[in-house]
Design a protein around this motif. Structure first.
Motif, PDB file in Angstrom:
ATOM      1  N   TYR A 201      42.900  44.453  20.531  1.00 32.54           N
ATOM      2  CA  TYR A 201      42.482  43.257  19.815  1.00 32.54           C
ATOM      3  C   TYR A 201      41.667  42.343  20.728  1.00 32.54           C
ATOM      4  O   TYR A 201      40.595  41.839  20.336  1.00 32.54           O
ATOM      5  CB  TYR A 201      43.714  42.529  19.284  1.00 32.54           C
ATOM      6  CG  TYR A 201      43.425  41.357  18.392  1.00 32.54           C
ATOM      7  CD1 TYR A 201      42.541  41.468  17.320  1.00 32.54           C
ATOM      8  CD2 TYR A 201      44.050  40.128  18.590  1.00 32.54           C
ATOM      9  CE1 TYR A 201      42.290  40.393  16.476  1.00 32.54           C
ATOM     10  CE2 TYR A 201      43.808  39.046  17.755  1.00 32.54           C
ATOM     11  CZ  TYR A 201      42.923  39.175  16.705  1.00 32.54           C
ATOM     12  OH  TYR A 201      42.670  38.113  15.885  1.00 32.54           O
ATOM     13  N   ALA A 202      42.157  42.142  21.953  1.00 33.55           N
ATOM     14  CA  ALA A 202      41.457  41.273  22.909  1.00 33.55           C
ATOM     15  C   ALA A 202      40.051  41.787  23.177  1.00 33.55           C
ATOM     16  O   ALA A 202      39.103  41.011  23.333  1.00 33.55           O
ATOM     17  CB  ALA A 202      42.248  41.189  24.211  1.00 33.55           C
ATOM     18  N   ALA A 203      39.914  43.109  23.216  1.00 35.78           N
ATOM     19  CA  ALA A 203      38.609  43.703  23.497  1.00 35.78           C
ATOM     20  C   ALA A 203      37.615  43.498  22.359  1.00 35.78           C
ATOM     21  O   ALA A 203      36.403  43.631  22.560  1.00 35.78           O
ATOM     22  CB  ALA A 203      38.774  45.196  23.777  1.00 35.78           C
ATOM     23  N   THR A 204      38.117  43.157  21.172  1.00 34.11           N
ATOM     24  CA  THR A 204      37.223  42.937  20.031  1.00 34.11           C
ATOM     25  C   THR A 204      36.891  41.465  19.809  1.00 34.11           C
ATOM     26  O   THR A 204      36.047  41.149  18.982  1.00 34.11           O
ATOM     27  CB  THR A 204      37.832  43.500  18.732  1.00 34.11           C
ATOM     28  OG1 THR A 204      39.022  42.755  18.404  1.00 34.11           O
ATOM     29  CG2 THR A 204      38.184  44.972  18.881  1.00 34.11           C
ATOM     30  N   ILE A 205      37.548  40.584  20.552  1.00 34.90           N
ATOM     31  CA  ILE A 205      37.316  39.151  20.340  1.00 34.90           C
ATOM     32  C   ILE A 205      36.695  38.464  21.552  1.00 34.90           C
ATOM     33  O   ILE A 205      36.403  37.271  21.494  1.00 34.90           O
ATOM     34  CB  ILE A 205      38.607  38.409  19.941  1.00 34.90           C
ATOM     35  CG1 ILE A 205      39.660  38.511  21.040  1.00 34.90           C
ATOM     36  CG2 ILE A 205      39.150  38.956  18.618  1.00 34.90           C
ATOM     37  CD1 ILE A 205      40.908  37.665  20.772  1.00 34.90           C
ATOM     38  N   ASN A 206      36.504  39.221  22.638  1.00 38.78           N
ATOM     39  CA  ASN A 206      35.902  38.613  23.825  1.00 38.78           C
ATOM     40  C   ASN A 206      34.965  39.629  24.479  1.00 38.78           C
ATOM     41  O   ASN A 206      35.389  40.695  24.908  1.00 38.78           O
ATOM     42  CB  ASN A 206      36.984  38.180  24.820  1.00 38.78           C
ATOM     43  CG  ASN A 206      36.439  37.245  25.893  1.00 38.78           C
ATOM     44  OD1 ASN A 206      35.461  37.565  26.552  1.00 38.78           O
ATOM     45  ND2 ASN A 206      37.079  36.097  26.069  1.00 38.78           N
ATOM     46  N   THR A 207      33.694  39.278  24.561  1.00 39.77           N
ATOM     47  CA  THR A 207      32.683  40.201  25.071  1.00 39.77           C
ATOM     48  C   THR A 207      32.775  40.407  26.581  1.00 39.77           C
ATOM     49  O   THR A 207      32.068  41.260  27.130  1.00 39.77           O
ATOM     50  CB  THR A 207      31.268  39.696  24.727  1.00 39.77           C
ATOM     51  OG1 THR A 207      31.088  38.380  25.273  1.00 39.77           O
ATOM     52  CG2 THR A 207      31.057  39.659  23.225  1.00 39.77           C
ATOM     53  N   LYS A 208      33.632  39.654  27.254  1.00 38.70           N
ATOM     54  CA  LYS A 208      33.800  39.846  28.697  1.00 38.70           C
ATOM     55  C   LYS A 208      34.706  41.035  29.020  1.00 38.70           C
ATOM     56  O   LYS A 208      34.814  41.426  30.175  1.00 38.70           O
ATOM     57  CB  LYS A 208      34.349  38.575  29.345  1.00 38.70           C
ATOM     58  CG  LYS A 208      33.353  37.430  29.372  1.00 38.70           C
ATOM     59  CD  LYS A 208      33.878  36.232  30.135  1.00 38.70           C
ATOM     60  CE  LYS A 208      32.825  35.127  30.194  1.00 38.70           C
ATOM     61  NZ  LYS A 208      33.300  33.924  30.935  1.00 38.70           N
TER      62      LYS A 208
END
Length: 225
Positions: free
Chosen positions: A122-129
């Protein structure tokens, strides 16, 4: 060298987490996301292991200080977790870590275990960093990442005898990533159960699989960003 608890700004308030800085002084940044037990010693030890391997790792505390050894209580805390609030904490943790003096990379890696595995995706889909993601037998019924927004590769580790994240769930996740055209690599370890990486739980820990996944994860993060 042991890490330390730190505080960082999150959504107009303050969040906390366990930070272990690379023993070499600087290294790639890694977010480590807890299992449903909370920010327990095992997760802190994972951060310390990353630091020894040359990374700077931060495990945000998604339960705000609460932790348990009871499966019943852990299940209740997981289901009570506000996903929107958790997303804000994860975003804030990524921003904090990416700006930390002990981090040498522009991109951040994310790894999560159990509940944290799904939250890592989920984190990888909401933050491009986020430049790369590792999912250890991830599961959370209320977390549904939009994989069209995933930018980096995914590495997934699962147990053959995992009743919490069974083969059907792994295949469903694989199909979603494939349909979204994303890069991923999954391994299902024969004879292993859910949480086989957790060496504080001898009833499920599998040294051979845990060692293999650790080596593959370190190589994956070093190659990915």
């Amino acid at each position: 060298m042991a890490g330390t608890m730190v505080s960082f700004k999150s959504n107009g308030s303050t969040a906390s987490g366990y930070l272990a800085t690379s023993e070499s002084g600087k290294g790639p940044g890694i977010i480590v996301i807890q299992e449903w037990w909370g920010l327990v010693d095992h997760i802190k030890d994972v951060c310390n292991r990353f630091a020894k391997a040359g990374f700077t790792a931060l495990a945000p505390d998604l339960y705000d200080g609460k932790a348990t050894k009871s499966p019943d209580d852990a299940g209740k805390m997981m289901m009570a977790l506000n996903i929107d609030e958790a997303a804000k904490k994860l975003n804030s943790a990524i921003e904090y870590l990416s700006n930390h003096e002990g981090v040498s990379t522009k991109k951040i890696g994310v790894v999560g275990f159990c509940m944290g595995g799904q939250l890592a995706l989920y984190a990888a889909t909401i933050n491009t960093k986020v430049g790369a993601t590792v999912d250890y037998y991830g599961i959370h019924p209320s977390v549904n990442p939009d994989f069209s927004k995933l930018e980096g590769p995914v590495l997934g580790f699962f147990g053959e005898k995992d009743k919490t994240t069974p083969k059907e769930a792994v295949e469903a996740l694989e199909e979603k990533l494939k349909s979204a055209g994303k890069t991923y690599s999954f391994t299902i370890y024969p004879g292993t159960s859910h949480a086989f990486f957790n060496d504080t739980r001898p009833e499920v820990y599998n040294r051979e699989a845990a060692t293999d996944t650790w080596q593959k994860m370190i190589a994956f993060f070093k190659e990915s960003f």
